[in-house]
Design an enzyme around this catalytic site. Structure first.
Site, PDB file in Angstrom:
ATOM      1  N   HIS A  32     -41.960  54.817  19.186  1.00  6.83           N
ATOM      2  CA  HIS A  32     -41.181  54.015  18.987  1.00  6.83           C
ATOM      3  C   HIS A  32     -41.337  53.854  20.815  1.00  6.83           C
ATOM      4  O   HIS A  32     -40.733  54.185  21.639  1.00  6.83           O
ATOM      5  CB  HIS A  32     -40.084  53.935  18.956  1.00  6.83           C
ATOM      6  CG  HIS A  32     -38.647  52.813  18.970  1.00  6.83           C
ATOM      7  ND1 HIS A  32     -38.947  52.290  17.758  1.00  6.83           N
ATOM      8  CD2 HIS A  32     -38.912  52.867  20.463  1.00  6.83           C
ATOM      9  CE1 HIS A  32     -37.713  50.875  18.529  1.00  6.83           C
ATOM     10  NE2 HIS A  32     -37.755  50.992  19.955  1.00  6.83           N
ATOM     11  N   CYS A  33     -42.529  52.806  21.031  1.00  8.13           N
ATOM     12  CA  CYS A  33     -42.633  51.913  22.580  1.00  8.13           C
ATOM     13  C   CYS A  33     -42.809  50.542  21.841  1.00  8.13           C
ATOM     14  O   CYS A  33     -42.610  50.010  21.140  1.00  8.13           O
ATOM     15  CB  CYS A  33     -43.478  53.456  23.263  1.00  8.13           C
ATOM     16  SG  CYS A  33     -44.790  53.259  22.252  1.00  8.13           S
ATOM     17  N   HIS A  34     -42.839  49.881  23.877  1.00 11.12           N
ATOM     18  CA  HIS A  34     -42.851  48.256  23.117  1.00 11.12           C
ATOM     19  C   HIS A  34     -43.970  48.480  24.590  1.00 11.12           C
ATOM     20  O   HIS A  34     -44.475  48.944  25.570  1.00 11.12           O
ATOM     21  CB  HIS A  34     -41.379  47.501  23.802  1.00 11.12           C
ATOM     22  CG  HIS A  34     -40.771  48.130  23.356  1.00 11.12           C
ATOM     23  ND1 HIS A  34     -40.403  47.334  21.933  1.00 11.12           N
ATOM     24  CD2 HIS A  34     -39.287  49.200  23.159  1.00 11.12           C
ATOM     25  CE1 HIS A  34     -39.270  47.709  21.045  1.00 11.12           C
ATOM     26  NE2 HIS A  34     -39.024  49.291  22.259  1.00 11.12           N
ATOM     27  N   ARG A 125     -40.133  45.210  11.763  1.00 17.52           N
ATOM     28  CA  ARG A 125     -39.637  44.683  11.708  1.00 17.52           C
ATOM     29  C   ARG A 125     -39.073  44.406  11.047  1.00 17.52           C
ATOM     30  O   ARG A 125     -38.707  42.934  11.431  1.00 17.52           O
ATOM     31  CB  ARG A 125     -39.288  46.112  12.939  1.00 17.52           C
ATOM     32  CG  ARG A 125     -38.060  45.763  14.027  1.00 17.52           C
ATOM     33  CD  ARG A 125     -38.271  46.384  15.675  1.00 17.52           C
ATOM     34  NE  ARG A 125     -37.464  46.993  16.027  1.00 17.52           N
ATOM     35  CZ  ARG A 125     -36.907  46.446  17.041  1.00 17.52           C
ATOM     36  NH1 ARG A 125     -36.752  46.190  18.388  1.00 17.52           N
ATOM     37  NH2 ARG A 125     -35.734  48.231  17.712  1.00 17.52           N
ATOM     38  N   ARG A 131     -26.143  40.938  18.143  1.00 17.77           N
ATOM     39  CA  ARG A 131     -26.081  40.629  19.856  1.00 17.77           C
ATOM     40  C   ARG A 131     -28.242  40.531  20.209  1.00 17.77           C
ATOM     41  O   ARG A 131     -28.418  39.838  21.100  1.00 17.77           O
ATOM     42  CB  ARG A 131     -25.963  41.835  21.177  1.00 17.77           C
ATOM     43  CG  ARG A 131     -27.120  42.777  21.025  1.00 17.77           C
ATOM     44  CD  ARG A 131     -25.854  44.234  21.914  1.00 17.77           C
ATOM     45  NE  ARG A 131     -26.326  45.549  21.490  1.00 17.77           N
ATOM     46  CZ  ARG A 131     -27.993  45.939  21.733  1.00 17.77           C
ATOM     47  NH1 ARG A 131     -28.273  45.357  22.414  1.00 17.77           N
ATOM     48  NH2 ARG A 131     -28.527  46.482  21.117  1.00 17.77           N
ATOM     49  N   TYR A 158     -33.564  48.109  12.253  1.00 20.86           N
ATOM     50  CA  TYR A 158     -32.465  48.455  12.649  1.00 20.86           C
ATOM     51  C   TYR A 158     -31.165  47.355  12.561  1.00 20.86           C
ATOM     52  O   TYR A 158     -31.086  46.635  12.892  1.00 20.86           O
ATOM     53  CB  TYR A 158     -33.357  47.241  14.758  1.00 20.86           C
ATOM     54  CG  TYR A 158     -32.476  48.467  15.942  1.00 20.86           C
ATOM     55  CD1 TYR A 158     -32.120  49.123  16.183  1.00 20.86           C
ATOM     56  CD2 TYR A 158     -32.842  46.979  16.838  1.00 20.86           C
ATOM     57  CE1 TYR A 158     -31.277  49.732  17.491  1.00 20.86           C
ATOM     58  CE2 TYR A 158     -32.638  47.422  18.228  1.00 20.86           C
ATOM     59  CZ  TYR A 158     -31.309  48.535  18.992  1.00 20.86           C
ATOM     60  OH  TYR A 158     -30.960  49.270  19.379  1.00 20.86           O
ATOM     61  N   HIS A 182     -33.169  54.599  15.828  1.00 23.62           N
ATOM     62  CA  HIS A 182     -32.399  55.013  16.476  1.00 23.62           C
ATOM     63  C   HIS A 182     -31.355  55.882  16.075  1.00 23.62           C
ATOM     64  O   HIS A 182     -29.779  55.826  16.428  1.00 23.62           O
ATOM     65  CB  HIS A 182     -31.866  54.009  17.390  1.00 23.62           C
ATOM     66  CG  HIS A 182     -32.733  53.258  18.570  1.00 23.62           C
ATOM     67  ND1 HIS A 182     -34.400  53.710  18.928  1.00 23.62           N
ATOM     68  CD2 HIS A 182     -32.590  51.813  19.141  1.00 23.62           C
ATOM     69  CE1 HIS A 182     -34.735  52.789  18.852  1.00 23.62           C
ATOM     70  NE2 HIS A 182     -34.661  52.135  19.538  1.00 23.62           N
ATOM     71  N   ASP A 251     -39.182  55.479  24.084  1.00 24.98           N
ATOM     72  CA  ASP A 251     -38.463  53.450  23.599  1.00 24.98           C
ATOM     73  C   ASP A 251     -38.922  53.081  24.572  1.00 24.98           C
ATOM     74  O   ASP A 251     -38.386  51.569  25.529  1.00 24.98           O
ATOM     75  CB  ASP A 251     -37.034  53.824  23.219  1.00 24.98           C
ATOM     76  CG  ASP A 251     -36.397  52.225  23.966  1.00 24.98           C
ATOM     77  OD1 ASP A 251     -37.064  51.871  22.765  1.00 24.98           O
ATOM     78  OD2 ASP A 251     -35.272  52.087  23.989  1.00 24.98           O
ATOM     79  N   ASN A 256     -33.784  45.562  27.914  1.00 23.35           N
ATOM     80  CA  ASN A 256     -31.893  44.952  27.509  1.00 23.35           C
ATOM     81  C   ASN A 256     -30.990  46.646  28.184  1.00 23.35           C
ATOM     82  O   ASN A 256     -30.090  46.102  27.407  1.00 23.35           O
ATOM     83  CB  ASN A 256     -31.898  45.153  26.232  1.00 23.35           C
ATOM     84  CG  ASN A 256     -30.870  43.724  26.252  1.00 23.35           C
ATOM     85  OD1 ASN A 256     -30.581  42.763  27.428  1.00 23.35           O
ATOM     86  ND2 ASN A 256     -30.434  43.657  24.713  1.00 23.35           N
TER      87      ASN A 256
HETATM   88  C1  0GY Z   1     -34.837  48.996  21.165  1.00 21.81           C
HETATM   89  C2  0GY Z   1     -33.968  48.184  21.438  1.00 21.81           C
HETATM   90  C3  0GY Z   1     -32.614  47.029  21.509  1.00 21.81           C
HETATM   91  C4  0GY Z   1     -33.808  46.007  21.981  1.00 21.81           C
HETATM   92  C5  0GY Z   1     -35.379  45.381  21.326  1.00 21.81           C
HETATM   93  O1  0GY Z   1     -36.143  44.490  19.615  1.00 21.81           O
HETATM   94  C6  0GY Z   1     -35.327  44.477  20.805  1.00 21.81           C
HETATM   95  O2  0GY Z   1     -35.053  43.566  21.526  1.00 21.81           O
HETATM   96  O3  0GY Z   1     -34.851  46.741  19.636  1.00 21.81           O
HETATM   97  C7  0GY Z   1     -31.695  47.221  22.093  1.00 21.81           C
HETATM   98  O4  0GY Z   1     -31.506  46.393  23.132  1.00 21.81           O
HETATM   99  O5  0GY Z   1     -31.004  47.966  21.381  1.00 21.81           O
HETATM  100  O6  0GY Z   1     -35.256  49.366  20.085  1.00 21.81           O
HETATM  101  O7  0GY Z   1     -35.933  48.385  21.880  1.00 21.81           O
END
Ligand code: 0GY
Length: 296
Positions: A32-34, A125, A131, A158, A182, A251, A256
């Site tokens: 899980h990473c971006h 996803r 939020r 999520y 998570h 992550d 955020n």
């Molecule tokens: C994560 C958590 C968050 C953000 C996102 O899609 C997203 O913007 O997942 C968060 O703000 O809890 O997994 O990166």
């Protein structure tokens, strides 16, 4: 296109994470990473609820190597909406060492899904965190699920723990593997065997196609770093009860996050505390993610 500007209250990722004391087993996967942007090349969606700083693929590969990992699963985050170009670009430059989880709209065509598959995407996803996004209606999501099932993909979900009672029937009706981000965001001030987390454990116990990422102590902890001790009992319980259906991820770059930015090296050191034996760690970090993302 609006100019790229980082949110004033957003923290940049850790510039120099520690070398972890824990050495992951060979072939470990950060599941899980971006990647974000660069914003000038891959703009963020106008509907986003936060603007991240750039987190380009080269930085992710460097972090992977520094932490002792071999592969990444890159998850599309809400700030890029359903525009998966940054994700696809990263996959194309990953030397087949990364797979992806995309976000799609109901209008996505079969040809677009096939292209994403060729790029290395293996899941979509569904984000229910209010939020961050306005979730699509259940019937649209159901339709997407039926379509991606044909590609052998899974769905990453999520959501916040407080929302699980109203999402439960929908989740358990879906015809595909589900992977929960998570741990379903438990409120860790509550008991690990209290009613809220019991409902989550029951869902996994009764539905063997539901998997769980034991990720993000930094988001869930009320006690904070360095140890995130309040999160560990929740993750340990899931790892020990469902050892063949758990994944772990950094992550990075922690989008955020408002109150602190974790040291990714210290996050890796969290792993032995939630997966106590080499056998559990082999499943969590290698066997399970390889089965889900690299079985072909
Ligand atoms: C994560 C958590 C968050 C953000 C996102 O899609 C997203 O913007 O997942 C968060 O703000 O809890 O997994 O990166």
């Amino acid at each position: 296109m609006s100019a790229f500007r980082m949110d004033a209250d957003w923290l940049p990722f850790h510039p120099a994470p520690a070398t972890p004391g824990f050495v992951p087993p060979p072939g470990a996967v950060d599941a899980h990473c971006h990647v974000f942007g660069p914003g000038a090349v891959f703009p963020f969606t106008p509907e986003r609820k936060y603007t991240p700083c750039d987190a380009p693929k080269e930085k992710l590969w460097a972090l992977r190597d520094h932490l002792g990992f071999s592969r990444n699963v890159i998850v599309q985050a809400s700030c890029h909406g359903a525009d998966n170009r940054a994700l696809v670009d990263a996959l194309a430059h990953s030397n087949a060492m990364a797979r992806g989880v995309a976000a799609v709209k109901p209008e996505v065509t079969d040809a677009e899904l096939a292209e994403l598959h060729t790029a290395g995407v293996r899941g979509v996803r569904f984000n229910f965190v209010k939020r961050l996004v306005d979730a699509l209606p259940f019937d649209s999501l159901q339709e997407i699920a039926t379509r991606v099932e044909k590609l052998g993909w899974h769905i990453v979900i999520y959501f916040e723990a407080s929302e699980l009672p109203e999402l439960y029937d929908f989740f358990t009706s879906l015809p595909v593997i589900l992977v929960v981000d998570h741990m379903g965001r438990p409120d860790v001030s509550m008991a690990v065997n209290g009613p809220e987390f019991e409902l989550f454990v029951k869902m996994l116990a009764e539905h063997p196609r539901i998997w769980c990422k034991v990720s993000c102590p930094e988001r869930l902890s009320l006690g904070g770093p360095p140890g995130y001790e309040d999160v560990a009992p929740f993750a340990r319980r899931i790892v020990e009860t469902f050892p063949d259906r758990v994944l772990w991820g950094t992550d990075w770059p922690h989008p955020n996050m408002k109150n602190h930015m974790p040291d990714d090296g210290k996050l890796v050191d969290f792993i032995p505390g939630i997966a106590a034996t080499p056998e559990l760690r082999q499943k969590l970090l290698v066997d399970n993610p390889m089965r889900l993302y690299w079985s072909d």
